[in-house]
Design a protein around this motif. Structure first.
Motif, mmCIF file in Angstrom:
data_model
loop_
_atom_site.group_PDB
_atom_site.id
_atom_site.type_symbol
_atom_site.label_atom_id
_atom_site.label_comp_id
_atom_site.label_asym_id
_atom_site.label_seq_id
_atom_site.Cartn_x
_atom_site.Cartn_y
_atom_site.Cartn_z
ATOM 1 N N ALA A 59 0.833 -1.203 0.000
ATOM 2 C CA ALA A 59 0.000 0.000 0.000
ATOM 3 C C ALA A 59 0.869 1.255 0.000
ATOM 4 O O ALA A 59 0.575 2.239 -0.705
ATOM 5 C CB ALA A 59 -0.928 -0.006 1.217
ATOM 6 N N VAL A 63 1.100 4.581 -2.668
ATOM 7 C CA VAL A 63 1.022 5.992 -2.271
ATOM 8 C C VAL A 63 2.254 6.768 -2.715
ATOM 9 O O VAL A 63 2.156 7.900 -3.194
ATOM 10 C CB VAL A 63 0.843 6.099 -0.739
ATOM 11 N N ARG A 75 -2.860 7.103 -8.559
ATOM 12 C CA ARG A 75 -2.577 6.472 -7.277
ATOM 13 C C ARG A 75 -3.841 6.305 -6.460
ATOM 14 O O ARG A 75 -4.020 5.301 -5.766
ATOM 15 C CB ARG A 75 -1.532 7.295 -6.515
ATOM 16 N N LEU A 79 -5.267 2.800 -5.123
ATOM 17 C CA LEU A 79 -5.507 2.585 -3.695
ATOM 18 C C LEU A 79 -6.955 2.161 -3.449
ATOM 19 O O LEU A 79 -7.223 1.297 -2.601
ATOM 20 C CB LEU A 79 -5.188 3.860 -2.920
ATOM 21 N N MET A 121 -5.961 1.895 5.814
ATOM 22 C CA MET A 121 -6.234 2.391 4.460
ATOM 23 C C MET A 121 -6.672 3.857 4.477
ATOM 24 O O MET A 121 -6.361 4.621 3.560
ATOM 25 C CB MET A 121 -7.308 1.525 3.784
ATOM 26 N N MET A 124 -3.566 5.829 4.522
ATOM 27 C CA MET A 124 -2.929 5.824 3.205
ATOM 28 C C MET A 124 -3.597 6.828 2.269
ATOM 29 O O MET A 124 -2.929 7.497 1.481
ATOM 30 C CB MET A 124 -2.983 4.423 2.599
ATOM 31 N N ARG A 125 -4.913 6.946 2.356
ATOM 32 C CA ARG A 125 -5.605 7.950 1.537
ATOM 33 C C ARG A 125 -5.169 9.359 1.922
ATOM 34 O O ARG A 125 -4.998 10.231 1.065
ATOM 35 C CB ARG A 125 -7.120 7.805 1.693
#
Length: 343
Positions: A59, A63, A75, A79, A121, A124-125
């Motif tokens: 992940a 990113v 990206r 994701l 997650m 990660m966003r």
């Protein structure tokens, strides 16, 4: 993946073995410090750790576009595709994506809370659009998903001698301490990606802003104000390591050498940064190979002692172990752990 590890974990399906092998490769390539420490775990627990860290590395690659130049939209799409596959994998226990398949299998085997993966997650966003943090509280909120939940995911794998909830705060703290260490080590590289993880208010307290960091990175010159800010961030990071220390003694004894070694190696990065006069804007601080070897050898000795004690403990006296992970020892140049945690 070492066949012995997969055999020890009872992973026999060829496709699943291949999926775990892929995770091990990701962990070995991107996480040399923790990969070394993972080898101190009992063989049957290593595949699960590789699955958890392999997924996180994958992940993170999306990113940071390690695979090449991509746009934010590309990206984001990648994701979201991974997020959808993750939800499907956790719900069904299977996935066409090898890394997700291994992760889903690990989550099922160790009854890991799916919310930890969703929180990850979300962080990660955030990395796709958030480029700095006004204060430490803002950074800690981000790190709940990017770092603390990694420790929480690991606890069921490592095992504890107390109810898991008692160990969780220390496990989360260790995950945060590790990431803060990475932030300090990678200041220059993160700046090149357009990100500054050091809180803006901490930098401002020492007369530092993004422009001054950029100037130092571009010219190769150091500034006393930057050095003082980096020292302050180092002190903050060592405080978080201290939050994690009591958790080591709460882990399954056979898991403690792994976490203690990871703790010592990561703390050694802070020492390396200081020894290099805080030149992290210009080069990466590295723990000397000889030091890594000494820590690994110490871990092997502790493993031997733990296994001997485990074999000599009457079954009725064996510790309760509902689940485990990321909990550890103390960072810095002070004594690393108390006697119980060092056992």
């Amino acid at each position: 993946m070492n066949a012995r590890e997969l055999d020890a974990a009872g992973i026999t399906d060829p496709g699943l073995r291949s999926a775990y092998t892929r995770c091990r490769e990701l962990n070995a390539r991107h996480g040399k410090t923790y990969f070394l420490a993972t080898r101190l775990l009992p063989a049957h627990r290593r595949p699960a750790v590789h699955a958890l860290y392999g997924f996180a590395r994958w992940a993170d690659d999306i990113v940071d576009c390690h695979g090449g130049d991509t746009t934010v939209l590309e990206r984001t799409a990648a994701l979201e595709k991974l997020s959808a596959e993750l939800r499907h994998g956790l719900a069904t226990g299977d996935s066409a994506e090898p890394v997700v398949r291994a992760l889903a299998d690990t989550a099922h085997r160790y009854a890991i809370d799916p919310a930890h993966f969703q929180d990850f997650m979300t962080a990660m966003r955030d990395d796709l659009t958030v480029t700095d943090y006004p204060g430490y509280a803002d950074l800690r909120r981000y790190m709940h998903g990017s770092a603390a939940v990694i420790g929480l995911q690991m606890l069921p794998v490592l095992g504890t001698t107390v109810p898991r909830a008692e160990a969780e705060p220390h496990a989360a703290a260790l995950g945060v301490a590790f990431q803060l260490t990475n932030f300090l080590r990678d200041v220059g590289e993160d700046l090149d990606r357009g990100r500054v993880y050091l809180p803006a208010d901490l930098l401002a307290a020492h007369g530092v802003d993004r422009e001054l960091l950029r100037w130092s990175r571009d010219t190769g010159r150091q500034d006393a104000r930057i050095t003082e800010a980096l020292k302050a961030f180092e002190a903050l990071t060592r405080d978080v390591y201290r939050e994690a220390v009591p958790g080591v003694a709460l882990l399954d004894p056979v898991s403690r050498p792994c976490i203690r070694s990871a703790f010592v190696l990561y703390a050694g990065i802070l020492d390396a940064v200081a020894d290099d006069r805080y030149g992290v804007l210009h080069r990466r601080a590295v723990v000397p190979r000889r030091r890594r070897a000494v820590v690994a050898l110490d871990g092997l000795v502790r493993i031997a002692h733990a296994r001997i004690r485990h074999r000599s403990t009457p079954p009725a006296a064996l510790p309760h172990r509902p689940g485990p992970h990321h909990v550890p020892v103390r960072a810095g140049r002070a004594p690393l752990v108390d006697k119980e945690a060092a056992a």
